[in-house]
Design a protein around this motif. Structure first.
Motif, mmCIF file in Angstrom:
data_model
loop_
_atom_site.group_PDB
_atom_site.id
_atom_site.type_symbol
_atom_site.label_atom_id
_atom_site.label_comp_id
_atom_site.label_asym_id
_atom_site.label_seq_id
_atom_site.Cartn_x
_atom_site.Cartn_y
_atom_site.Cartn_z
ATOM 1 N N LYS A 64 0.948 -1.310 0.067
ATOM 2 C CA LYS A 64 -0.096 0.054 -0.165
ATOM 3 C C LYS A 64 0.907 1.242 0.076
ATOM 4 C CE LYS A 64 -3.855 2.151 2.493
ATOM 5 N NZ LYS A 64 -4.858 2.166 3.636
ATOM 6 N N ASN A 65 0.658 2.171 -0.799
ATOM 7 C CA ASN A 65 1.216 3.488 -0.953
ATOM 8 C C ASN A 65 2.894 3.261 -1.492
ATOM 9 O OD1 ASN A 65 -1.151 5.016 -0.224
ATOM 10 N ND2 ASN A 65 -0.743 4.572 1.808
ATOM 11 N N GLN A 66 3.087 2.196 -2.074
ATOM 12 C CA GLN A 66 4.469 1.921 -2.317
ATOM 13 C C GLN A 66 4.557 2.149 -3.827
ATOM 14 O OE1 GLN A 66 5.965 -2.098 -2.412
ATOM 15 N NE2 GLN A 66 8.004 -1.326 -1.422
ATOM 16 N N PHE A 67 5.531 3.205 -4.353
ATOM 17 C CA PHE A 67 5.568 3.532 -5.708
ATOM 18 C C PHE A 67 6.952 2.649 -6.152
ATOM 19 C CE2 PHE A 67 3.262 6.954 -3.638
ATOM 20 C CZ PHE A 67 2.456 7.093 -4.220
ATOM 21 N N LEU A 68 6.923 2.738 -7.655
ATOM 22 C CA LEU A 68 8.160 2.142 -8.451
ATOM 23 C C LEU A 68 9.306 2.687 -7.678
ATOM 24 C CD1 LEU A 68 9.071 0.130 -10.469
ATOM 25 C CD2 LEU A 68 8.997 2.093 -12.057
ATOM 26 N N ALA A 69 9.436 3.968 -7.607
ATOM 27 C CA ALA A 69 10.760 4.483 -7.005
ATOM 28 C C ALA A 69 11.355 3.890 -5.899
ATOM 29 C CB ALA A 69 10.828 6.002 -7.068
ATOM 30 N N ASP A 70 10.078 3.678 -4.873
ATOM 31 C CA ASP A 70 10.555 3.042 -3.506
ATOM 32 C C ASP A 70 11.064 1.588 -3.838
ATOM 33 O OD1 ASP A 70 9.120 5.218 -2.546
ATOM 34 O OD2 ASP A 70 7.093 4.346 -2.520
ATOM 35 N N ILE A 71 10.636 0.906 -4.555
ATOM 36 C CA ILE A 71 11.230 -0.424 -4.529
ATOM 37 C C ILE A 71 12.421 -0.402 -5.233
ATOM 38 C CG2 ILE A 71 10.670 -2.558 -5.855
ATOM 39 C CD1 ILE A 71 7.896 -1.869 -5.953
#
Length: 415
Positions: A64-71
């Motif tokens: 939840k609320n995780q974006f590609l950049a975060d990964i």
């Protein structure tokens, strides 16, 4: 490296090909005799089209609320590469569409740096997006191998079609497909205990798991001890369902303007009106349903009225031809305008309780030659049957599928 020997007969698949819309003319590259061929196959384990042995793979689920950049940042991908990837990918699959719960896999090099090479996310059971991070930044969509199996099932109805489908661990989509096929011939609002169905359909598998239902190929629906058969057949590039005599199951009108509701008041010449508190004729059929339920046009035609009145509330009236007209009352919202051409099944409004109504429902009225009549007592005209040039092909397909329907076992209790 291993050798595979493939052998098949064109004629063994011909009836099913005809059901699916293929003809010999469309498959001229196939010989009409058996074909035998040896193929040398080198087996290399791949995942998403990428050789597994070349990479170290990390699996995960988008949170939840995780974006590609975060990964990607977590795998050491620099901001500049992420920005370039988002720009390149926007015309392929916008990274902002990635959703919570989507599975993903990160392919990294096997050396000590574990540099990120590919980021793959599954956007549907059979579709994935590959974001390439090594060499050059790129993105492309891939498809998993899909296996289609033919299934034969049956069930006895004790309460409703949808409940019976669920009790047999079948997809709810099958109930929708059957209700669409038989919308013109079976009254689903009067299904009784002991009615039953048999159906032959395609089930689609990816990675060994069922992901949905394809075409229904044939079905038998026994309603009030009368059997209704349907066989899918494609003629002139259009798929339709026909009975054992080659007549179309599609009638000029749907049996009802709503799916999966109930009749709360029938057409009658004498009914006690719940609002006016007096006996009067009720020249329509009331279907109770939750507010906002889509109301469908029961036949092709032109909208001749889309308005509001004190008693009818929001209503729509459709002229189908010189003989038939239908009207739909008490809508919460109208979705069509006067003069608009409507196709059968189009949503023309939403269920409400406007006008003289005690609760949410649609009052469905049916005119024949200017007189309001009970639609359930009309002998409505059928659509076009199988054309003469297709009759032999249809019979071949039907003769193949009919025995398969026959062998489906039904355990029906005495009712």
């Amino acid at each position: 490296m291993r050798s595979l020997k493939l052998r098949f007969s064109y004629f063994s698949f011909l009836p099913i090909l005809l059901v699916l819309g293929c003809t010999p003319d469309e498959n001229t590259d196939l010989e009409y005799s058996d074909i035998e061929q040896s193929i040398e196959v080198e087996e290399i384990a791949e995942r998403y089209g990428i050789p597994e042995a070349s990479f170290k793979i990390y699996d995960g689920i988008i949170k939840k609320n995780q974006f590609l950049a975060d990964i990607l940042l977590g795998y050491g991908v620099p901001y500049g590469s992420i920005a370039s990837l988002e720009n390149v990918a926007k015309d392929v699959y916008d990274v902002r569409k990635l959703r919570q719960g989507d599975p993903y896999a990160m392919f990294c090099t096997k050396d000590s740096t574990e540099s990120a090479c590919y980021f793959v996310v599954e956007t549907s059971p059979d579709t994935y997006v590959v974001y390439q991070l090594n060499d050059s930044i790129a993105a492309y969509i891939g498809k998993k191998p899909v296996v289609t199996k033919i299934r034969e099932v049956g069930g006895v109805i004790n309460s409703s079609l949808s409940q019976t489908i669920a009790e047999n661990d079948l997809s709810p989509t099958l109930a929708n497909k059957l209700s669409d096929i038989y919308a013109w011939t079976v009254d689903f609002y009067r299904i009784q205990r002991g009615d039953y169905f048999k159906v032959i359909f395609e089930e689609i598998y990816v990675d060994g798991q069922s992901i949905g239902i394809g075409h229904v190929l044939a079905a038998e629906f026994v309603h009030r001890d009368e059997a209704f058969y349907s066989y899918r057949f494609v003629q002139d590039s259009v798929a339709n369902f026909f009975d054992q005599n080659g007549e179309s199951l599609r009638k000029a009108f749907l049996k009802a303007p709503l799916k999966f509701s109930r009749i709360s008041s029938k057409y009658t010449m004498k009914r006690y009106h719940p609002v006016q508190k007096r006996w009067k004729a009720h020249l329509g059929t009331d279907y109770a349903a939750p507010p906002g339920t889509p109301i469908m046009a029961t036949g092709d035609g032109t909208v001749i009225a889309s308005a509001y009145s004190k008693y009818n509330g929001n209503y729509v009236k459709i002229k189908h031809n010189s003989t038939y007209t239908t009207q739909y009352l008490h809508m919460s919202k109208r979705k069509v305008k006067v003069g608009q051409r409507i196709r059968q099944g189009d949503v023309i409004g939403l269920v409400g309780s406007t006008g003289l109504a005690t609760g949410p429902h649609v009052c469905y009225r049916f005119w024949k030659n200017g007189n309001q009549v009970d639609p359930y007592k009309q002998d409505l005209p059928p659509s076009e049957p199988i054309e003469s040039k297709y009759k032999d092909a249809f019979k071949l397909a039907m003769d193949t599928l009919a025995p398969l329907l026959e062998r489906i076992h039904i355990e029906r209790e005495d009712v």
